[in-house]
Every structure is written in structure tokens, then in C-alpha cells.
Design a protein around this motif. Structure first.
Motif, PDB file in Angstrom:
ATOM      1  N   VAL A   1       0.838  -1.199   0.000  1.00 21.26           N
ATOM      2  CA  VAL A   1       0.000   0.000   0.000  1.00 21.26           C
ATOM      3  C   VAL A   1       0.876   1.253   0.000  1.00 21.26           C
ATOM      4  O   VAL A   1       0.594   2.227  -0.711  1.00 21.26           O
ATOM      5  CB  VAL A   1      -0.953  -0.012   1.208  1.00 21.26           C
ATOM      6  CG1 VAL A   1      -1.669   1.324   1.335  1.00 21.26           C
ATOM      7  CG2 VAL A   1      -1.964  -1.151   1.084  1.00 21.26           C
ATOM      8  N   ALA A   2       1.948   1.226   0.789  1.00 25.37           N
ATOM      9  CA  ALA A   2       2.855   2.374   0.844  1.00 25.37           C
ATOM     10  C   ALA A   2       3.502   2.620  -0.516  1.00 25.37           C
ATOM     11  O   ALA A   2       3.623   3.768  -0.971  1.00 25.37           O
ATOM     12  CB  ALA A   2       3.932   2.147   1.899  1.00 25.37           C
ATOM     13  N   ARG A   3       3.895   1.540  -1.206  1.00 25.01           N
ATOM     14  CA  ARG A   3       4.484   1.694  -2.539  1.00 25.01           C
ATOM     15  C   ARG A   3       3.478   2.237  -3.529  1.00 25.01           C
ATOM     16  O   ARG A   3       3.813   3.053  -4.390  1.00 25.01           O
ATOM     17  CB  ARG A   3       5.014   0.343  -3.030  1.00 25.01           C
ATOM     18  CG  ARG A   3       6.262  -0.133  -2.301  1.00 25.01           C
ATOM     19  CD  ARG A   3       6.699  -1.469  -2.814  1.00 25.01           C
ATOM     20  NE  ARG A   3       7.915  -1.931  -2.182  1.00 25.01           N
ATOM     21  CZ  ARG A   3       8.509  -3.080  -2.459  1.00 25.01           C
ATOM     22  NH1 ARG A   3       7.977  -3.878  -3.362  1.00 25.01           N
ATOM     23  NH2 ARG A   3       9.614  -3.442  -1.838  1.00 25.01           N
ATOM     24  N   LEU A   4       2.228   1.795  -3.410  1.00 27.07           N
ATOM     25  CA  LEU A   4       1.189   2.293  -4.306  1.00 27.07           C
ATOM     26  C   LEU A   4       0.964   3.787  -4.085  1.00 27.07           C
ATOM     27  O   LEU A   4       0.836   4.561  -5.040  1.00 27.07           O
ATOM     28  CB  LEU A   4      -0.109   1.520  -4.071  1.00 27.07           C
ATOM     29  CG  LEU A   4      -1.319   1.964  -4.899  1.00 27.07           C
ATOM     30  CD1 LEU A   4      -1.032   1.790  -6.386  1.00 27.07           C
ATOM     31  CD2 LEU A   4      -2.557   1.174  -4.504  1.00 27.07           C
ATOM     32  N   ILE A   5       0.934   4.214  -2.827  1.00 26.95           N
ATOM     33  CA  ILE A   5       0.754   5.640  -2.513  1.00 26.95           C
ATOM     34  C   ILE A   5       1.931   6.442  -3.044  1.00 26.95           C
ATOM     35  O   ILE A   5       1.762   7.532  -3.616  1.00 26.95           O
ATOM     36  CB  ILE A   5       0.577   5.827  -1.001  1.00 26.95           C
ATOM     37  CG1 ILE A   5      -0.742   5.184  -0.534  1.00 26.95           C
ATOM     38  CG2 ILE A   5       0.612   7.317  -0.635  1.00 26.95           C
ATOM     39  CD1 ILE A   5      -0.930   5.193   0.964  1.00 26.95           C
ATOM     40  N   GLU A   6       3.165   5.927  -2.855  1.00 25.29           N
ATOM     41  CA  GLU A   6       4.341   6.625  -3.361  1.00 25.29           C
ATOM     42  C   GLU A   6       4.285   6.738  -4.886  1.00 25.29           C
ATOM     43  O   GLU A   6       4.657   7.762  -5.457  1.00 25.29           O
ATOM     44  CB  GLU A   6       5.604   5.878  -2.930  1.00 25.29           C
ATOM     45  CG  GLU A   6       5.880   5.981  -1.436  1.00 25.29           C
ATOM     46  CD  GLU A   6       7.027   5.094  -1.009  1.00 25.29           C
ATOM     47  OE1 GLU A   6       7.525   4.323  -1.863  1.00 25.29           O
ATOM     48  OE2 GLU A   6       7.417   5.157   0.162  1.00 25.29           O
ATOM     49  N   TRP A   7       3.831   5.658  -5.545  1.00 24.55           N
ATOM     50  CA  TRP A   7       3.723   5.691  -7.006  1.00 24.55           C
ATOM     51  C   TRP A   7       2.706   6.736  -7.444  1.00 24.55           C
ATOM     52  O   TRP A   7       2.936   7.473  -8.409  1.00 24.55           O
ATOM     53  CB  TRP A   7       3.323   4.304  -7.496  1.00 24.55           C
ATOM     54  CG  TRP A   7       3.026   4.278  -8.967  1.00 24.55           C
ATOM     55  CD1 TRP A   7       3.914   4.324  -9.997  1.00 24.55           C
ATOM     56  CD2 TRP A   7       1.722   4.213  -9.564  1.00 24.55           C
ATOM     57  NE1 TRP A   7       3.245   4.292 -11.210  1.00 24.55           N
ATOM     58  CE2 TRP A   7       1.908   4.219 -10.974  1.00 24.55           C
ATOM     59  CE3 TRP A   7       0.434   4.146  -9.053  1.00 24.55           C
ATOM     60  CZ2 TRP A   7       0.840   4.161 -11.856  1.00 24.55           C
ATOM     61  CZ3 TRP A   7      -0.629   4.078  -9.945  1.00 24.55           C
ATOM     62  CH2 TRP A   7      -0.414   4.094 -11.324  1.00 24.55           C
ATOM     63  N   GLN A   8       1.574   6.827  -6.734  1.00 31.96           N
ATOM     64  CA  GLN A   8       0.557   7.809  -7.088  1.00 31.96           C
ATOM     65  C   GLN A   8       1.070   9.230  -6.868  1.00 31.96           C
ATOM     66  O   GLN A   8       0.685  10.150  -7.588  1.00 31.96           O
ATOM     67  CB  GLN A   8      -0.709   7.571  -6.266  1.00 31.96           C
ATOM     68  CG  GLN A   8      -1.465   6.313  -6.674  1.00 31.96           C
ATOM     69  CD  GLN A   8      -2.694   6.072  -5.814  1.00 31.96           C
ATOM     70  OE1 GLN A   8      -2.748   6.475  -4.656  1.00 31.96           O
ATOM     71  NE2 GLN A   8      -3.685   5.406  -6.375  1.00 31.96           N
ATOM     72  N   ARG A   9       1.927   9.408  -5.878  1.00 32.65           N
ATOM     73  CA  ARG A   9       2.496  10.733  -5.616  1.00 32.65           C
ATOM     74  C   ARG A   9       3.675  11.060  -6.529  1.00 32.65           C
ATOM     75  O   ARG A   9       4.194  12.166  -6.511  1.00 32.65           O
ATOM     76  CB  ARG A   9       2.970  10.815  -4.160  1.00 32.65           C
ATOM     77  CG  ARG A   9       1.845  10.788  -3.142  1.00 32.65           C
ATOM     78  CD  ARG A   9       2.419  10.801  -1.746  1.00 32.65           C
ATOM     79  NE  ARG A   9       1.390  10.861  -0.721  1.00 32.65           N
ATOM     80  CZ  ARG A   9       1.621  10.786   0.591  1.00 32.65           C
ATOM     81  NH1 ARG A   9       2.861  10.648   1.022  1.00 32.65           N
ATOM     82  NH2 ARG A   9       0.633  10.841   1.452  1.00 32.65           N
ATOM     83  N   GLY A  10       4.105  10.086  -7.309  1.00 29.76           N
ATOM     84  CA  GLY A  10       5.242  10.305  -8.186  1.00 29.76           C
ATOM     85  C   GLY A  10       6.571  10.146  -7.507  1.00 29.76           C
ATOM     86  O   GLY A  10       7.609  10.538  -8.035  1.00 29.76           O
ATOM     87  N   GLU A  11       6.580   9.524  -6.306  1.00 27.82           N
ATOM     88  CA  GLU A  11       7.825   9.332  -5.573  1.00 27.82           C
ATOM     89  C   GLU A  11       8.439   8.008  -5.991  1.00 27.82           C
ATOM     90  O   GLU A  11       7.783   7.122  -6.513  1.00 27.82           O
ATOM     91  CB  GLU A  11       7.560   9.325  -4.062  1.00 27.82           C
ATOM     92  CG  GLU A  11       6.941  10.617  -3.564  1.00 27.82           C
ATOM     93  CD  GLU A  11       6.522  10.534  -2.104  1.00 27.82           C
ATOM     94  OE1 GLU A  11       6.805   9.501  -1.484  1.00 27.82           O
ATOM     95  OE2 GLU A  11       5.911  11.484  -1.612  1.00 27.82           O
TER      96      GLU A  11
END
Length: 198
Positions: free
Chosen positions: A182-192
């Protein structure tokens, strides 16, 4: 009789950089030729050629329409399948089954039913709506969700007291993997940058 070029060991040993340079020049010429051809075709067709972005290797975007969405029933089925798989992996015993079923039922009940939304999606439902009905629906939905959350929390407390230490450790391990994804998905959505694919 002269040896073939590829069998001349001294040349390959003495001039590796020359070979690399020749390969680089060939690649550059090939790329420049391709760009010239594309530019010529675009000019002939009055097409503006834009520079390639960071995702140049990916296929061009196309309008495929909206992706199919899972409805409340499908979401409940998916949640049920995942819970059934987790029950098997944890090895829930018969004496733990009741606590597990209460937990699974409370968790599935947290999935929104969509009943309140349907009223506002239907034209006749909107036509019959009175003043402040929308606000009341939002408040009622929040109250119902709070009651379901309390039930879920109580079922978790009972389940934790029922599971063995080995089962609890397995749940913690599974939870850690889920949180990481989930953390990786959020980072991907934020462009991180998250360092690795999901």
C-alpha cells in the motif's frame, strides 16, 4: 592468405575502444536517419513532432473508455475470497471458527453497500429528494459505518484472544507485506520513487 577480419586477435585486443566508438557512431547515424525520416513524413502530413518524454518506450495513449468498476456485490465477493484464503493459510481450527466468522462478517460489512448512492443516481430518486436529504444521508451513512467499525473492533479483540502465537505471527507478517505494498502504491501515485515494482 590473409586471415578473416574477425579472427585477427591483435586488432580486437589493441582496439576495443575503436570498436565501441564505431558502434556508437553507427547507432547515432541510424537514430539520426530514423528521426529524419519521421520528421520528413510529419512535415509532409503537417504533423507536429514532439520530443520523446521519459516514457518514450511505452505504447502511445489511447482512449479505451472507462475501466469496468466492481460493484458492492463484487467487492464483497472479492473480500470473502481473500478471507477464505487467509483462513486456510492461518489454519483456523474448529474451536476458532466462530471467532473467525464474526471477524470476517464484520470486515465484509465494512464494504459500502451503495444503497444510499443509488437513490441519488436515479433521476426519480433525485426528483423525490427533499431539502437536506443529502446531508442526512451522509450523516446516517457515517453513523452506520461507525457502528460497523465498533463491531469489527470487538470481533478483532475476540479473535486475537483465540489465535495461537504462531497464527498471530503469521497475521503480523502478512500485514507487514500488505502495508508495504500500500505504501508503494501511494508513493507511485504521488510520483515518488519506491525503488522496486509492486
Amino acid at each position: 592468405m590473409r586471415e578473416p577480419f574477425l579472427k585477427r586477435g591483435p586488432f580486437l585486443k589493441r582496439r576495443p575502444f575503436a570498436i565501441l566508438a564505431a558502434g556508437a557512431v553507427s547507432a547515432a547515424v541510424f537514430a539520426a536517419s530514423g528521426l529524419a525520416i519521421v520528421a520528413g513524413q510529419a512535415e509532409a502530413q503537417d504533423v507536429v513532432v514532439e520530443p520523446a518524454g521519459p516514457w518514450a518506450c511505452e505504447p502511445p495513449d489511447f482512449d479505451a473508455g472507462p475501466a469496468p468498476m466492481l460493484g458492492p456485490v463484487e467487492l464483497r465477493l472479492v473480500a470473502g475470497m481473500l478471507l477464505a484464503a487467509q483462513e486456510t493459510v492461518l489454519g483456523i481450527r474448529p474451536d476458532q471458527a466462530e471467532a473467525w466468522r464474526d471477524y470476517a462478517g464484520a470486515l465484509v460489512a465494512m464494504v459500502p453497500s451503495g444503497d444510499r448512492v443509488e437513490r441519488w443516481l436515479a433521476p426519480e430518486g433525485r426528483a423525490k429528494a427533499e431539502a437536506f436529504d443529502l446531508v442526512q444521508d451522509v450523516a446516517d451513512a457515517a453513523i452506520e459505518r461507525a457502528d460497523k467499525a465498533k463491531r469489527l473492533k470487538q470481533s478483532v479483540d475476540v479473535l486475537k484472544a483465540t489465535l495461537t502465537p504462531e497464527q498471530m505471527a503469521l497475521v503480523a507478517k502478512t500485514q507487514a507485506r500488505l502495508v508495504e505494498r500500500v505504501a508503494r502504491l501511494i508513493e507511485w501515485q504521488r510520483g515518488e520513487s519506491f525503488g522496486a515494482p509492486l
